[in-house]
Design an enzyme around this catalytic site. Structure first.
Site, mmCIF file in Angstrom:
data_model
loop_
_atom_site.group_PDB
_atom_site.id
_atom_site.type_symbol
_atom_site.label_atom_id
_atom_site.label_comp_id
_atom_site.label_asym_id
_atom_site.label_seq_id
_atom_site.Cartn_x
_atom_site.Cartn_y
_atom_site.Cartn_z
ATOM 1 N N ASN A 1 60.126 47.110 -56.787
ATOM 2 C CA ASN A 1 59.893 45.689 -56.517
ATOM 3 C C ASN A 1 59.972 45.362 -55.024
ATOM 4 O O ASN A 1 59.325 44.422 -54.560
ATOM 5 C CB ASN A 1 60.846 44.815 -57.326
ATOM 6 C CG ASN A 1 60.448 44.808 -58.796
ATOM 7 O OD1 ASN A 1 59.293 45.067 -59.122
ATOM 8 N ND2 ASN A 1 61.385 44.543 -59.680
ATOM 9 N N GLU B 1 64.516 52.985 -62.988
ATOM 10 C CA GLU B 1 65.320 53.107 -61.766
ATOM 11 C C GLU B 1 66.796 53.006 -62.168
ATOM 12 O O GLU B 1 67.198 52.027 -62.801
ATOM 13 C CB GLU B 1 64.978 51.984 -60.775
ATOM 14 C CG GLU B 1 63.596 52.122 -60.154
ATOM 15 C CD GLU B 1 63.216 50.938 -59.261
ATOM 16 O OE1 GLU B 1 62.532 51.152 -58.261
ATOM 17 O OE2 GLU B 1 63.576 49.787 -59.578
ATOM 18 N N SER C 1 66.040 43.034 -61.930
ATOM 19 C CA SER C 1 64.972 43.554 -61.079
ATOM 20 C C SER C 1 65.378 43.568 -59.615
ATOM 21 O O SER C 1 64.779 44.290 -58.823
ATOM 22 C CB SER C 1 63.727 42.675 -61.220
ATOM 23 O OG SER C 1 63.324 42.596 -62.560
ATOM 24 N N HIS D 1 67.097 50.036 -64.769
ATOM 25 C CA HIS D 1 65.975 49.100 -64.616
ATOM 26 C C HIS D 1 64.703 49.684 -65.220
ATOM 27 O O HIS D 1 64.074 50.571 -64.644
ATOM 28 C CB HIS D 1 65.776 48.789 -63.125
ATOM 29 C CG HIS D 1 64.681 47.820 -62.859
ATOM 30 N ND1 HIS D 1 63.822 47.919 -61.799
ATOM 31 C CD2 HIS D 1 64.287 46.711 -63.536
ATOM 32 C CE1 HIS D 1 62.960 46.924 -61.824
ATOM 33 N NE2 HIS D 1 63.217 46.181 -62.874
#
Ligand SMILES: NC(=O)c1ccc[n+]([C@@H]2O[C@H](COP(=O)([O-])OP(=O)(O)OC[C@H]3O[C@@H](n4cnc5c(N)ncnc54)[C@H](O)[C@@H]3O)[C@@H](O)[C@H]2O)c1
Length: 284
Positions: free
Chosen positions: A191, A153, A120, A141
């Site tokens: 994130n 991602e 992450s 991701h």
């Protein structure tokens, strides 16, 4: 661009199971490797239970379930990943553990096999440099729960070849996902923007502004979010959330990324969210 047929997944946690299901649904042969055979078989049970619920909701037939499960093999032996065209690592969010794993994958996966991480936040380039095939390493991701979340991602470390990124995008799209390519910075897009919000939600509660239930209700009703920040932290896992904040803080030194003390204490107490049966809310 070489096609991806066989996909290896390393890790049998929340995300490992989700990734195996997504890849198998897309028609790939999948090998899931866990450190223990119990962990690996647990992944198959989790997937089969999830698919059974889909049958009850009439979103899937029994034949489709059998086909999906039939494409997944499980193992506790890393060497079984030798023939994979792509291996996605999804073990605990810890750089040293992931680096050691990439060095091992370098030894066992066939030449030309792509290696990806579902991290992450961690620096993908450091995982690439733990191998002798940095040009074939990138981040892929997925989001939680992987079978339902549309976004992936694709993280491009400076070492990755364009062909590697192209193959990763094609893989994500074959899995039915929307792929965005992002440079290798902690937190990528989602994130980096999401975690200051989650962290500040705990801070808001701790300053006595509102209860966590009120904050969750407010962010659902006022912003149209499908779940509030405390429910989302419990879903992500508080240990994973803490690791993400620590990695973001390490990279940017922005106080918004400095994990609030309550989160760290809850992790120390083993209150990890849904996966441990207790987080901000109880999960009996
Ligand atoms: N939870 C999320 O919402 C989410 C979303 C996207 C990406 N991720 C990423 O996915 C990865 C896995 O997260 P998760 O939520 O599935 O975690 P999890 O806690 O559910 O599972 C972690 C897995 O790592 C394994 N593991 C633990 N220590 C290990 C070690 N020393 N060596 C090898 N394996 C070890 C565990 O056995 C388990 O299979 C992390 O990199 C995380 O950042 C998580």
């Amino acid at each position: 661009m070489a096609d991806i047929f066989e996909v290896g997944i390393v890790g049998s946690g929340i995300m490992g199971a989700g990734l195996a299901e997504v890849a198998a649904r897309a028609g790939h042969d999948v090998v899931v490797r866990s450190r223990t055979i119990d962990g690996a078989e647990g992944v198959l049970r989790t997937i089969a239970d999830g698919l059974d619920r889909q049958i009850v909701k009439e979103r899937l037939t029994a034949d489709q379930r059998d086909e999906i499960v039939g494409r997944i093999r499980v193992t506790d032996h890393l060497g079984r990943l030798a023939n994979c065209d792509l291996v996605i690592e999804s073990v605990v969010e810890n750089l040293e553990i992931k680096k050691a794993l990439f060095a091992e994958l370098e030894q066992v996966v066939k030449p030309g096999g792509m290696l990806a991480t579902n991290t992450s936040t961690l620096p993908v380039v450091e995982l690439a440099m733990a191998t002798q095939r940095a040009e074939l390493v990138c981040g892929i991701h997925f989001f939680n729960p992987a079978p339902t979340m549309k976004l992936v991602e694709i993280v491009r470390p400076v070492t990755a070849a364009d062909d590697t990124i192209g193959r990763a995008v094609a893989f994500a799209e074959r899995c039915g996902k929307d792929a965005v390519v992002v440079e290798d910075r902690a937190g990528f897009i989602v994130n980096a923007l999401l975690f200051p919000y989650l962290n500040n939600a705990i801070r808001l509660c701790d300053t006595g502004t509102a209860s966590m239930e009120s904050i969750d209700t407010a962010m659902q009703g006022g912003c149209g979010f499908p779940m509030g920040p405390f429910a989302l932290l419990d879903l992500v896992g508080l240990d994973t959330s803490l690791s993400i904040l620590d990695a973001l803080y390490d990279e940017f030194r922005d106080p918004n990324y400095a994990a609030v003390p309550r989160l760290r204490r809850m992790v120390a107490a083993g209150q990890l969210g849904r996966k441990s049966g207790h987080g901000f809310y109880p999960y009996p």
